[in-house]
Design an enzyme around this catalytic site. Structure first.
Site, PDB file in Angstrom:
ATOM      1  N   ALA A  15       0.807  -1.212   0.000  1.00 12.28           N
ATOM      2  CA  ALA A  15       0.000   0.000   0.000  1.00 12.28           C
ATOM      3  C   ALA A  15       0.845   1.270   0.000  1.00 12.28           C
ATOM      4  O   ALA A  15       0.359   2.341  -0.349  1.00 12.28           O
ATOM      5  CB  ALA A  15      -0.921   0.001   1.211  1.00 12.28           C
ATOM      6  N   GLY A  18       6.378  -0.486  -3.690  1.00 12.58           N
ATOM      7  CA  GLY A  18       6.495  -1.742  -4.412  1.00 12.58           C
ATOM      8  C   GLY A  18       7.949  -2.040  -4.708  1.00 12.58           C
ATOM      9  O   GLY A  18       8.790  -1.139  -4.739  1.00 12.58           O
ATOM     10  N   ARG A  19       8.225  -3.329  -4.920  1.00 14.81           N
ATOM     11  CA  ARG A  19       9.592  -3.749  -5.273  1.00 14.81           C
ATOM     12  C   ARG A  19       9.536  -4.757  -6.399  1.00 14.81           C
ATOM     13  O   ARG A  19       8.584  -5.536  -6.488  1.00 14.81           O
ATOM     14  CB  ARG A  19      10.294  -4.449  -4.085  1.00 14.81           C
ATOM     15  CG  ARG A  19      10.628  -3.604  -2.913  1.00 14.81           C
ATOM     16  CD  ARG A  19       9.560  -3.584  -1.864  1.00 14.81           C
ATOM     17  NE  ARG A  19       9.030  -4.876  -1.486  1.00 14.81           N
ATOM     18  CZ  ARG A  19       9.644  -5.717  -0.649  1.00 14.81           C
ATOM     19  NH1 ARG A  19      10.807  -5.393  -0.105  1.00 14.81           N
ATOM     20  NH2 ARG A  19       9.087  -6.860  -0.316  1.00 14.81           N
ATOM     21  N   HIS A 243      -2.265 -12.772  -3.066  1.00 16.55           N
ATOM     22  CA  HIS A 243      -2.432 -11.985  -1.840  1.00 16.55           C
ATOM     23  C   HIS A 243      -1.112 -11.979  -1.089  1.00 16.55           C
ATOM     24  O   HIS A 243      -0.531 -13.029  -0.815  1.00 16.55           O
ATOM     25  CB  HIS A 243      -3.537 -12.557  -0.956  1.00 16.55           C
ATOM     26  CG  HIS A 243      -3.919 -11.638   0.158  1.00 16.55           C
ATOM     27  ND1 HIS A 243      -3.191 -11.537   1.317  1.00 16.55           N
ATOM     28  CD2 HIS A 243      -4.930 -10.748   0.282  1.00 16.55           C
ATOM     29  CE1 HIS A 243      -3.749 -10.631   2.119  1.00 16.55           C
ATOM     30  NE2 HIS A 243      -4.806 -10.138   1.495  1.00 16.55           N
ATOM     31  N   ASP A 244      -0.623 -10.791  -0.746  1.00 13.16           N
ATOM     32  CA  ASP A 244       0.718 -10.688  -0.171  1.00 13.16           C
ATOM     33  C   ASP A 244       0.861 -11.460   1.140  1.00 13.16           C
ATOM     34  O   ASP A 244       1.909 -12.059   1.402  1.00 13.16           O
ATOM     35  CB  ASP A 244       1.138  -9.219   0.010  1.00 13.16           C
ATOM     36  CG  ASP A 244       0.090  -8.354   0.677  1.00 13.16           C
ATOM     37  OD1 ASP A 244      -0.905  -8.887   1.212  1.00 13.16           O
ATOM     38  OD2 ASP A 244       0.244  -7.112   0.661  1.00 13.16           O
ATOM     39  N   THR A 245      -0.185 -11.471   1.974  1.00 13.00           N
ATOM     40  CA  THR A 245      -0.078 -12.208   3.232  1.00 13.00           C
ATOM     41  C   THR A 245      -0.003 -13.706   2.992  1.00 13.00           C
ATOM     42  O   THR A 245       0.713 -14.423   3.701  1.00 13.00           O
ATOM     43  CB  THR A 245      -1.263 -11.886   4.161  1.00 13.00           C
ATOM     44  OG1 THR A 245      -1.377 -10.474   4.299  1.00 13.00           O
ATOM     45  CG2 THR A 245      -1.047 -12.493   5.536  1.00 13.00           C
ATOM     46  N   THR A 268       2.496  -2.617   7.010  1.00 12.51           N
ATOM     47  CA  THR A 268       1.442  -1.609   7.105  1.00 12.51           C
ATOM     48  C   THR A 268       0.263  -2.163   7.894  1.00 12.51           C
ATOM     49  O   THR A 268      -0.318  -1.485   8.743  1.00 12.51           O
ATOM     50  CB  THR A 268       0.973  -1.189   5.695  1.00 12.51           C
ATOM     51  OG1 THR A 268       2.082  -0.652   4.976  1.00 12.51           O
ATOM     52  CG2 THR A 268      -0.124  -0.138   5.783  1.00 12.51           C
ATOM     53  N   GLY A 415       8.416  -6.427   7.076  1.00 14.03           N
ATOM     54  CA  GLY A 415       9.199  -5.243   7.416  1.00 14.03           C
ATOM     55  C   GLY A 415       9.270  -4.952   8.895  1.00 14.03           C
ATOM     56  O   GLY A 415      10.246  -4.371   9.378  1.00 14.03           O
TER      57      GLY A 415
END
Length: 489
Positions: A15, A18-19, A243-245, A268, A415
């Site tokens: 959010a 990005g990488r 989905h990132d999670t 986040t 992170g």
């Protein structure tokens, strides 16, 4: 695993940023090389908070060109993971209809209550098992239906964000399971769209794409992108766990499952939970705010969504706007030096979702609760971190009760691993060991599922073994858990 060297490009879109990360898989280890970083945060245009799709796409194309020019043009796969719930609408001719709307936009205000007037809350949860959050895809779609949006009338497909970027790269439309599960329109047990909810809410069924499992090869890179970037057109575009999670959880480096464990994907958002074989859809689970989302290997991510380091990120953004240039490390140092337990707040307070001024919002809530108002930056950040740790403690206790066993260790990835103060607070508050790392769990999960898709890795468990073999983890043990008892009411 063969001895061949595999190279995968992972786009991890959050959010805030990005990488593009190149992952090299060799000798049962993964090595990462960040190729490009870029901003993703949304914008407000004509009163609507939205994602700047064209700019993010441009950054992705730049990353592909840089990869081809400076690293390699011969990739074994490209995969994109993103946040959940948000979506883009595609017209019959294949064009994208406007920018996707941001989940923090106000269009879903009062939509939950509207939904419950059509289908009772308990009935929705019995089908979906999903935590009720005002921005879930269901409520976003209902806002379009209620306002008679012309966009919905001309839409031919609805693509969740990870699927949308996969479509922009491959031209193939799909709906990957882990992200579909966040919409609150999926039957958690059947693991497919709920026809009952779709019919009762008058959702146009034709716009919902067929659900595909994580690790699905969508197709080759579009010829025009290959020509523009120099990446081979034969490169497969893969839907990892979009989905990132789900990516992060697939990368939890757990090799010993003899003791019950939980995970915390810390960024986040804070996503705290455990992994189940089947959804836990009970009234007690609903009332405790737990969600049953899809995972890799047909698993269920049983978790709770918690406002995470967003609290600190937004404070920093406001302070920078006011002219104070200050790093996260400096903010954490000042928080460590601040007086402990001066004030605590409920971190999922709705006013903290998208406040105009986060520091003032925190101060206001502290004042309303009768705490001494934190004034310095260190005091405000300490309040946020301690409040998060307390919420983690309460969530672990809820997990223990709901699952009828006791969590013995907590794996923290993402992170938030870099915030050593929060890691230690979490261990103290939960009174269990915290194993921190890897930081890049989401990217690693993305790469791991891509490797699974092409046969370079043979199972979801092997993904975790490879990651555990690739990184050094840090363990935190409880040092001072006693003070937390006072605040756990």
């Amino acid at each position: 695993m063969s001895k061949k060297v595999y190279q995968f490009l992972a786009f991890d879109l959050g959010a805030e940023s990005g990488r593009a990360v190149l992952g090299t898989l060799k000798d049962h280890k993964i090595d990462l090389q960040v190729i490009h970083r870029f901003r993703t945060e949304g914008l407000i245009m004509l009163g609507v908070r939205q994602w700047d799709l064209a700019r993010i796409y441009e950054e992705m194309c730049f990353a592909l060109r840089k990869c081809a020019k400076e690293y390699t043009s011969d990739l074994d796969g490209i995969g994109v993971d993103t946040w959940g719930v948000d979506f883009g609408l595609i017209a019959e001719d294949g064009s994208v209809i406007a920018n996707p709307v941001h989940y923090r936009d106000k269009r879903t205000q009062d939509m939950m209550e509207y939904a419950f007037s059509i289908v009772p809350k308990d009935d929705i949860y019995k089908i979906t098992g999903i935590q009720f959050l005002p921005f879930n895809s269901l409520f976003q779609i209902l806002s379009l239906i209620k306002t008679k949006s012309p966009f919905l009338k001309i839409a031919d497909s609805l693509l969740l964000m990870g699927d949308l970027f996969g479509y922009l790269l491959s031209g193939v439309r799909s709906c990957e399971y882990t992200n579909a599960s966040t919409t609150q329109m999926l039957d958690a047990k059947q693991r497919n769209w709920s026809k009952e909810l779709i019919q009762k809410f008058s959702i146009p069924e034709n716009i919902l794409e067929k659900i595909v499992p994580p690790g699905t090869i969508l197709g080759g890179l579009l010829p025009e992108i290959a020509h523009y970037t120099g990446i081979s057109p034969e490169t497969p575009v893969i839907a990892p766990a979009t989905h990132d999670t789900a990516c992060a959880v697939s990368a939890i480096p757990i090799t010993d499952t003899s003791e019950p464990w939980a995970y915390l994907s810390s960024g986040t958002w804070s996503l705290l939970g455990t992994e189940l074989s089947e959804p836990n859809i009970t009234k007690e689970s609903m009332e405790a705010g737990f969600t049953n989302e899809g995972g890799v290997g047909n698993k269920i991510r049983y978790l709770k969504n918690i406002f995470g380091l967003w609290l600190v990120q937004e404070c920093r953004r406001i302070w920078e706007r006011e002219g104070f240039q200050i790093s996260y490390d400096q903010l954490t140092k000042e928080a460590e030096e601040a007086e402990p337990f001066k004030a605590l707040i409920p971190v999922n307070e709705p006013r903290l979702l998208a406040p105009e001024n986060m520091p003032k919002a925190i101060q206001t809530i502290c004042d309303e609760l009768g705490f001494s108002i934190p004034k310095t930056k260190g005091e405000i950040v300490r309040c946020a971190l301690e409040s998060l740790a307390l919420n983690y403690r309460q969530t672990i206790k809820s997990l223990n009760k709901l699952l009828n066993y006791e969590i013995k260790k907590l794996h923290v990835v993402g992170g938030g691993v870099q915030n050593k103060l929060l890691c230690q607070m979490t261990s103290d508050a939960c009174n269990i060991p915290v194993i921190a790392g890897p930081i890049e769990a989401t990217v690693l999960g993305n790469i791991g599922v891509q490797a699974l898709a092409v046969g370079a890795i043979k199972s979801p468990q092997e993904i975790r073994e490879v990651i555990a073999n690739s990184f050094i983890l840090e363990e935190y043990k409880p040092i001072n858990p006693t003070p937390w008892d006072k605040w756990d009411k």
